[in-house]
Design an enzyme around this catalytic site. Sequence first.
Site, PDB file in Angstrom:
ATOM      1  N   ASP A  52      41.877  13.021  37.847  1.00  0.00           N
ATOM      2  CA  ASP A  52      41.487  14.398  38.162  1.00  0.00           C
ATOM      3  C   ASP A  52      42.328  14.848  39.360  1.00  0.00           C
ATOM      4  O   ASP A  52      42.028  14.482  40.508  1.00  0.00           O
ATOM      5  CB  ASP A  52      39.999  14.478  38.512  1.00  0.00           C
ATOM      6  CG  ASP A  52      39.077  14.241  37.322  1.00  0.00           C
ATOM      7  OD1 ASP A  52      39.461  13.451  36.434  1.00  0.00           O
ATOM      8  OD2 ASP A  52      37.981  14.822  37.304  1.00  0.00           O
ATOM      9  N   LYS A  88      39.714  21.801  34.928  1.00  0.00           N
ATOM     10  CA  LYS A  88      38.482  21.545  35.690  1.00  0.00           C
ATOM     11  C   LYS A  88      38.295  22.657  36.712  1.00  0.00           C
ATOM     12  O   LYS A  88      39.258  23.079  37.365  1.00  0.00           O
ATOM     13  CB  LYS A  88      38.584  20.182  36.371  1.00  0.00           C
ATOM     14  CG  LYS A  88      37.378  19.782  37.193  1.00  0.00           C
ATOM     15  CD  LYS A  88      37.564  18.364  37.741  1.00  0.00           C
ATOM     16  CE  LYS A  88      36.476  17.972  38.722  1.00  0.00           C
ATOM     17  NZ  LYS A  88      36.661  16.597  39.251  1.00  0.00           N
ATOM     18  N   LYS A 146      36.293  21.013  32.120  1.00  0.00           N
ATOM     19  CA  LYS A 146      35.325  20.259  32.926  1.00  0.00           C
ATOM     20  C   LYS A 146      34.713  21.198  33.949  1.00  0.00           C
ATOM     21  O   LYS A 146      35.421  21.778  34.773  1.00  0.00           O
ATOM     22  CB  LYS A 146      35.995  19.064  33.605  1.00  0.00           C
ATOM     23  CG  LYS A 146      35.020  18.249  34.462  1.00  0.00           C
ATOM     24  CD  LYS A 146      35.676  16.976  34.984  1.00  0.00           C
ATOM     25  CE  LYS A 146      34.755  16.240  35.961  1.00  0.00           C
ATOM     26  NZ  LYS A 146      35.357  14.978  36.452  1.00  0.00           N
TER      27      LYS A 146
END
Length: 249
Positions: free
Chosen positions: A99, A163, A195
């Site tokens: 991430d 995300k 996400k």
Amino acid sequence: MTNDQTLARRVLPLIDLTLLGDEDSVSDVEALCDSATTRFGSVAAVCVWPELINVASRRLSGTGIRIAGVANFPEGKNDSSRALSDTAAILESGGNEVDVVFPWRALRDGQIGVGATLVQHVRDALPDQTVLKVILETGELQDPSLIHQAAIESIAAGADFLKTSTGKTAHSATPEAVRQLFEIVAQEPRQVGVKVSGGVRTLEQANTYLSIADEILGEPHISPEILRFGASSLLDAVLVALDGSLDPG
């Protein structure tokens, strides 16, 4: 089965169980990993600092739960060397998801393309099977045109997920931003997920975002490859709905 129980069963396998505190310890990560498998099923992944990936990797060996680490986190500077150093640490310790924070301040300052360059450097460093999630910090970008630019740069550079947030800033996920991201990925010829991270603690909040995904992509298409929730206390809400207990065993 109640509506809340049905919702909880949908949400459980979409959770990236997250621990990114300033003083996380080995025992904290071990406890997180132990809670990731419940009598109702497992979460999608756990997400921890790069230096604690090895703890999660050992604890979750053989479970099938994926192991995510954060890179260029949480600052999101235009610093490819930092992002690559974090990525290398994640991979070497057994992580299989990264991430990485998009350099959103640079984009906000008008630097088009630097984010794509950083994301591409990270993508190039990853084995094909490693999932790359790019944290756009949508709550700080705010402007839909900037969110769109960050999203398309990230997708072009190989992001598997867009995300929303680090959860470390004043503004995190919003339904408006999540809707925009799903509308963008719906137009992509390859599969890209979303996400939702930052402030998702209750089933009601999760349902808001799940409903957006269902509306745009269709409920049968929603899976851990399409939607994740970056959260910690959301798992507690799921377990309460399923059996009224916080006991995950």
